[in-house]
Design an enzyme around this catalytic site. Structure first.
Site, PDB file in Angstrom:
ATOM      1  N   ASP A  93       1.117  -1.157  -0.072  1.00  0.00           N
ATOM      2  CA  ASP A  93       0.246  -0.408   0.117  1.00  0.00           C
ATOM      3  C   ASP A  93       0.391   1.456  -0.066  1.00  0.00           C
ATOM      4  O   ASP A  93       2.148   2.160   0.457  1.00  0.00           O
ATOM      5  CB  ASP A  93      -0.889   0.214   1.590  1.00  0.00           C
ATOM      6  CG  ASP A  93      -1.846   0.720   1.253  1.00  0.00           C
ATOM      7  OD1 ASP A  93      -2.642   1.088   0.570  1.00  0.00           O
ATOM      8  OD2 ASP A  93      -2.416   2.033   1.846  1.00  0.00           O
ATOM      9  N   HIS A 127      -9.560  -1.866  -5.469  1.00  0.00           N
ATOM     10  CA  HIS A 127     -11.223  -0.873  -4.306  1.00  0.00           C
ATOM     11  C   HIS A 127     -11.450   0.880  -3.995  1.00  0.00           C
ATOM     12  O   HIS A 127     -12.166   0.688  -3.473  1.00  0.00           O
ATOM     13  CB  HIS A 127     -10.984  -1.610  -3.112  1.00  0.00           C
ATOM     14  CG  HIS A 127      -9.323  -1.530  -2.465  1.00  0.00           C
ATOM     15  ND1 HIS A 127      -8.111  -1.820  -3.512  1.00  0.00           N
ATOM     16  CD2 HIS A 127      -9.258  -0.615  -1.561  1.00  0.00           C
ATOM     17  CE1 HIS A 127      -7.183  -1.099  -3.184  1.00  0.00           C
ATOM     18  NE2 HIS A 127      -8.357  -0.085  -1.807  1.00  0.00           N
TER      19      HIS A 127
HETATM   20  O1  TEU Z   1      -4.955   4.101  -1.226  1.00  0.00           O
HETATM   21  C1  TEU Z   1      -4.174   5.105  -1.646  1.00  0.00           C
HETATM   22  C2  TEU Z   1      -4.501   6.375  -2.191  1.00  0.00           C
HETATM   23  O2  TEU Z   1      -3.677   7.197  -1.730  1.00  0.00           O
HETATM   24  C3  TEU Z   1      -5.553   6.607  -1.741  1.00  0.00           C
HETATM   25  O3  TEU Z   1      -5.873   7.821  -1.310  1.00  0.00           O
HETATM   26  C4  TEU Z   1      -6.217   6.795  -3.231  1.00  0.00           C
HETATM   27  O4  TEU Z   1      -5.614   7.769  -3.975  1.00  0.00           O
HETATM   28  C5  TEU Z   1      -7.755   6.912  -3.185  1.00  0.00           C
HETATM   29  O5  TEU Z   1      -8.013   5.664  -2.838  1.00  0.00           O
HETATM   30  C6  TEU Z   1      -7.963   7.038  -4.780  1.00  0.00           C
HETATM   31  O6  TEU Z   1      -9.776   7.085  -4.568  1.00  0.00           O
HETATM   32  C7  TEU Z   1      -4.249   3.434  -0.680  1.00  0.00           C
HETATM   33  C8  TEU Z   1      -6.081   1.818  -0.616  1.00  0.00           C
HETATM   34  O7  TEU Z   1      -6.262   1.406  -1.682  1.00  0.00           O
HETATM   35  C9  TEU Z   1      -6.474   3.228  -0.169  1.00  0.00           C
HETATM   36  O8  TEU Z   1      -8.237   1.830  -0.336  1.00  0.00           O
HETATM   37  C10 TEU Z   1      -6.707   3.585   1.146  1.00  0.00           C
HETATM   38  O9  TEU Z   1      -7.083   3.980   2.113  1.00  0.00           O
HETATM   39  C11 TEU Z   1      -5.167   4.554   1.474  1.00  0.00           C
HETATM   40  O10 TEU Z   1      -4.721   3.754   0.923  1.00  0.00           O
HETATM   41  C12 TEU Z   1      -4.752   3.978   2.809  1.00  0.00           C
HETATM   42  O11 TEU Z   1      -4.084   3.134   3.089  1.00  0.00           O
END
Ligand code: TEU
Ligand code: CA
Length: 527
Positions: free
Chosen positions: A188, A303
């Site tokens: 992540d 997701h």
């Molecule tokens: O997402 C990375 C992230 O930067 C998110 O803010 C992304 O830009 C956004 O979801 C787009 O709509 C990861 C994970 O995939 C996400 O589900 C988490 O919420 C996030 O990291 C924090 O761990």
């Protein structure tokens, strides 16, 4: 030895929304086990499980409070071990989602850290006497009268990667999961771990690659793993730093240039419709990465992203399936490792959200608050959420046409899409022309046809809405063409057809001037 993941197709499971077996409305590990036969039928090589660790679920598991425990809503460690072994019987590997940029504020490290300035865990996190640069990234902790740093919600404090003890704890934790028999990790927001808050550096910090090389030495070496880093900030050039074989970091990253072609001014809420010329540029730039320079991942969804057919394809009964197939063919014959997000193989769509009470996702709820404060009307906010909310991807998997789509016998944590009566696994399996079987065929091709991972890539000139490219090996040439629009377009070439590979409907006989109907796509071997 060739790396297994160069010939593999991965399936992402969002466990909370996949299959519930104990009627609490939340998908669980037993549910994943129950559906392994379905995944085997699809033909995928590995599943990437979104986080199943213990978590207060502020961000649905991307806020981990114990890395070594399965959250009770998903089941037990026994269930997890059972999943790994049942998957193995079906030649399916398991990849874990690793969230190590931050923990939950309920993690014992943070609970200890916040006690006193002298606590040994204090420097596992980032504390300052006052906010530096961005106020919204700092939260005051009254107990010790300092602020802690967080790039996501205040319940997700960032770990201090500069502390070697943090890094070694994380390596130990990763080994714990490897011993359980898993085959890799999705990392992540990995581009954030080298941050330097005092210099306002968040992405691509100076020590990012050093940390990954260390992780590789400590954890990956000799384990034949697929490791894929999520890196919104990555360009193809930066992707090479992560994935070049001689740098010993990761197998590949998720790059988002293609997705960002629909983000006005780089802001995802600012939705721009499909722009095929821009999409061609974005994907082609990543296809240029040569195998000795690095490796690529291929995906349309996850997701966090809206459903593909709602985002760029078509929702009409006439073209939903065909547009989904056209995108699938276009992507899966490129160079890289394809990832399929659960339900993509059915052409699942966004949810027709009407009320704020139907929204669960923290990012969406923050958006609502922000925009209300700015004076936006609720109607306008809803419009944007219907297009872009992460909840669109998170509604329950649609297994059949019954009341709750056979996701649960209780009340689903997020409402089932009303279109499950016509879009579901049962119907898809009964219909040989369904999107499911296009995916099944593409996955089989990935296993059978070596050119898919050896051939070069070359974008062809074509009219705006047609995306056409060649894949070439020393003695073979393949032509892939997709009409990404709902009207006719002509494609001109001087190739001759040698063999048919896959198509949305039919194959052209002569290639000199092809009249392509709406959402037609095909792949041929040519000469
Ligand atoms: O997402 C990375 C992230 O930067 C998110 O803010 C992304 O830009 C956004 O979801 C787009 O709509 C990861 C994970 O995939 C996400 O589900 C988490 O919420 C996030 O990291 C924090 O761990
Ligand atoms: Ca359950």
């Amino acid at each position: 030895m060739e790396n297994w993941w160069k010939k593999a197709v991965i399936y992402q499971i969002y466990p909370r929304s996949f299959k519930d077996t104990n009627a609490d409305g939340i998908g669980d590990l037993q549910g994943v086990i129950e559906k392994l036969d379905y995944l085997q039928k699809l033909g995928i090589d590995a599943i990437w499980l979104s986080p199943v660790y213990q978590s207060p679920m502020i961000d649905n598991g991307y806020d981990i409070s114990d890395y070594l425990t399965i959250d009770p809503s998903f089941g037990t460690m026994d269930d997890f071990e059972c999943l790994v072994s049942e998957a193995k019987v079906r030649k399916i590997r398991v990849l874990m989602d690793l969230v190590v940029n931050h923990t939950s504020d309920q993690h014992k490290w943070f609970k200890e850290a916040r006690q006193t300035l002298e606590n040994p865990k204090r420097s596992f996190y980032i504390w300052r006497d006052q906010p530096v640069f961005n106020d919204k990234n700092w939260t005051f902790d009254p107990l010790t009268q300092q602020y802690y740093f967080h790039l996501f919600s205040k319940n997700q404090p960032d770990l201090n990667w500069e502390n070697p003890d943090v890094r070694s704890e994380i390596h130990k934790m990763m080994e714990f999961w490897l011993k359980k028999g898993i085959s890799g990790f999705r990392l992540d927001v990995i581009d954030l771990i080298g941050k330097i808050p005092d210099e306002n550096i968040t992405v691509n910090g100076p020590k990012l690659h050093e940390y990954l090389q260390e992780m590789n030495r400590e954890v990956f070496v000799g384990n034949d793993l697929l490791t894929v880093g999520e890196a919104w900030s990555s360009s193809p050039e930066l992707a090479k730093l992560y994935s070049a074989p001689n740098r010993h970091e990761l197998s590949m990253v998720f790059g988002f240039w293609h997705i960002l072609t629909s983000a006005g001014e780089g802001n995802k809420w600012n939705y721009l419709p499909l722009n095929v010329p821009k999409l061609k540029q974005a994907l082609s730039a990543w296809q240029e990465i040569a195998p000795d320079e690095g490796w690529n991942s291929l995906f349309w969804g996850n997701h966090d992203l809206p459903r593909l057919v709602s985002f760029w394809g078509e929702l009409s009964d006439k073209y939903r399936e065909k547009s989904a197939k056209a995108f699938a063919i276009l992507l899966h014959l490129m160079r890289g490792t394809p990832f399929i997000y659960q339900g993509e193989e059915l052409g699942m769509t966004n949810f027709p959200f009407e009320k704020f009470s139907e929204i669960n996702d923290i990012e969406s709820l923050n958006f609502v608050e922000d925009k209300r404060n700015m004076g936006w009307s609720d109607e306008k906010i809803m419009d944007v959420l219907r297009k872009m909310s992460r909840d669109n991807a998170r509604t329950p998997m649609q297994w059949d046409g019954s009341e709750q789509a056979d996701f649960t016998t209780g009340q689903a944590w997020l409402e089932v899409n009303p279109n499950h009566r016509k879009i579901n696994v049962m119907l898809a399996l009964e219909n040989q022309q369904s999107i499911f079987y296009t995916y099944q065929k593409l996955i089989a091709l990935r296993h059978e046809q070596a050119w898919l991972y050896t051939a070069t890539y070359e974008l062809l000139d074509s009219s705006d809405e047609i995306f056409a490219y060649l894949r070439k090996t020393e003695n073979q040439t393949f032509l892939i063409v997709a009409n990404l629009s709902n009207h006719e377009n002509t494609f001109v070439s001087n190739f001759r057809k040698k063999a048919e590979i896959i198509s949305t409907e039919s194959f052209p006989s002569a290639l000199t001037e092809i009249k392509m109907k709406a959402w037609d796509a095909f792949a041929l071997e040519v000469e």
